[in-house]
Design an enzyme around this catalytic site. Sequence first.
Site, PDB file in Angstrom:
ATOM      1  N   ASP A 262      -2.302  -0.410 -35.510  1.00 27.43           N
ATOM      2  CA  ASP A 262      -1.415  -1.018 -34.519  1.00 27.43           C
ATOM      3  C   ASP A 262      -0.614  -2.176 -35.108  1.00 27.43           C
ATOM      4  OD1 ASP A 262      -3.710  -2.497 -34.869  1.00 27.43           O
ATOM      5  OD2 ASP A 262      -4.343  -2.428 -32.780  1.00 27.43           O
TER       6      ASP A 262
ATOM      7  N   ASP B 293     -10.176  12.793 -28.742  1.00 27.15           N
ATOM      8  CA  ASP B 293     -10.513  13.049 -30.143  1.00 27.15           C
ATOM      9  C   ASP B 293     -11.965  13.469 -30.319  1.00 27.15           C
ATOM     10  OD1 ASP B 293      -8.256  12.972 -31.648  1.00 27.15           O
ATOM     11  OD2 ASP B 293      -8.811  11.226 -32.836  1.00 27.15           O
TER      12      ASP B 293
END
Length: 735
Positions: free
Chosen positions: A448, A141
């Site tokens: 998550d 990223d």
Amino acid sequence: MGSNGYLPLFATRPARGLVQFRLYVASIFVGICFIWFFRVSYFPVEGKTERWAWVGMFLAELWFSFYFFITVVVRWNPVFRYTFKNRLSSRYDEEALPEVDIFVCTADPGIEPPIMVINTVLSVMAYDYPPEKLSIYLSDDGGSDLTFYALLEAARFSEVWLPFCRKLKVEPRSPEAYFLTTPEPVDNSVIAKEWLLIKKSYEEMKMRIETITKLGKIPADIRKEHKGFREWDFVSSRRDHQAILQILIDGRDPNAMDIEGKPLPTLVYLAREKRPQYHHNFKAGALNALIRVSSSISNASFILNVDCDMYSNNSEAIRDALCFFLDEEKGHEIAYVQFPQSFSNLTKNDIYGSSLRIIMELELAGFDGNGGPCYIGTGCFHRRETLCGMKYRKEFKIEWRTMKKHRTTKESASVLEENCKALASFTYEESTQWGKEVGLKYGCPVEDVLTGLSIQSRGWRSVYFTPGRKAFLGVVPTTLLQSLVQHKRWTEGDFQIFLSKHCPFVYGRERMCLKLQLSYCLFLLWPVNCFATLYYVIVPSFCLLKGISLFPKMSSSWDLPFSYVIFVNCAYSLVEFVGYGGTVRGWLNEQRMWMFKRTTSYFFACVDNFLKLCGLSKSAFVITEKVADDHVYERYEQEVMEFGTTSPMFTILATLALFNLFSFIGGIKKVALDDVQIKDFDLYGLQILLCCFLVFLNLPIYQGLFFRKDSGKMPASVTFQSLTFAILACTIAMY
């Protein structure tokens, strides 16, 4: 033995010591009831300040009691899993084993050094598993050509590293960790020669990568070595670039072999498209792009995701996970297998309490006993269908032995690269369910936990597995501020989930049992602890200076429930902590860090959530730095707490530490100068002891404020501000 006469691939056993734990809980509950009775029965009838202070103490104790109840629910019935890999091997030959995609995520080469990233990549490439059935995807990223160069070097090095790992049964399979912890073999000259040769090869690669990283750009001669470097001719910045996709090793290519002629795993580099005007959704967006891209390249049935700093420490982890997924009786119910987070750079006494020892060793096992652990973002094997939004159905079963799945993609690597770029574009997810019902969830700093909650609310269960040899090893923060900021992000996201439509009591009420819904509250309500903790840290000290007693007299029988609950709780916690491999000093450090986090990280997490509810703030993702200055790391290894910079968190910690110190001195002075010393100590004894304990926990703060001369001491501006605030608070209390 299973219902059809077959032997299961895994076993489940309850934790030991449950009888002792339940007796401890029962005794603490009795003590808590006595404390409640005391608060109600001895409510002060005179003095407005006394009454409000008393009410506040009662409310704080009610909250601590409620949170203790949540903790008991989690720990009431923990279970531990055991796998039978020999049975897996006897039922599934290498041809029948399913394929596995492995996702490694990195975001910034400055914070997450490329050499660390490729050590993680090499460790998962070298799993004890058929390499042709592995596909490794690196999501960058940061869109950095430095990371791409490091991965290109890793692809070349894998040709010698993988055979070496197979031959010597290397553990761990991260080259850096292996050569750091394993001495040169001296009993076999041939193996020793090969060992030195591989080590030299690794060190040369490491030197090349670190030299290029320090240079900050790729030299022209190296850029000519691979067509992928041409992609960076069109990159404006790390936040403004096209999708970059390069298949560095094509597992379908018969020429993709190591030096022994064995196939190599597929290796793919991906930097998804980013544009400044579009929200990229942080790590969740990166993983969703990987899910889509991998579905067109390898489309494995199972996905492992790891952070770039968490290398594989156990080469059999895949086989362990498959023992759950492929179990004939219960495997079809399991959406993901979560491994613990463990760390390689912990100090002996874990100065910042970063290991989260009891959470990882016990509480997540308690989650498992209540329906399944939450997803903690790394070291987790997923069933692909569940990540893509599939609901659980009882009839969902797959017979892997009859599938004999092979990759059917016929396009060349270059064609695949071009075709898959669209799947990593910033426009692909527009007007779709990605980030909502498909893939990892968006809009939360802890994507998550939210994703795992979503999967469980669709009827799936999960499994927590702690192997004998730790499956993954990562790195923890090496400064106090890094640790506090990390926990602020975690708890901010946890509380955000609780306040949203995804609250487990709403979102999971149909398919999640009440025990599991309550278990989630252990983490989702972390930040709310700040209010009761701050009250207990501030108000008893304030009232001690003001001459207000908030606890029973030391000579009174009502002193017993308070003393019993505090002493027994601390003693049980200490024995439990040491029993799971900690030290006495480590336990003290953990108590200190829980207080620090509750009074700063959790407080700011609550404030940010309330600001978000008012529309005054937005979510942000902060990457925890993985490298430290040499002097900082030296102090960390010596277990000297690191300050060294200004922060509102440090100002709060220092102010509270000084206020408790002044209150303790004031309490001692009150007792020492009074004509009837025994009477005053009898009246204020518990408050003085509480102040004494807080002063003891704050010793590193006092050292940083007044006694240290190194660069890690508390900044002068923080010292001045905290002294001013603490003296002002004492003045208000005394007059």
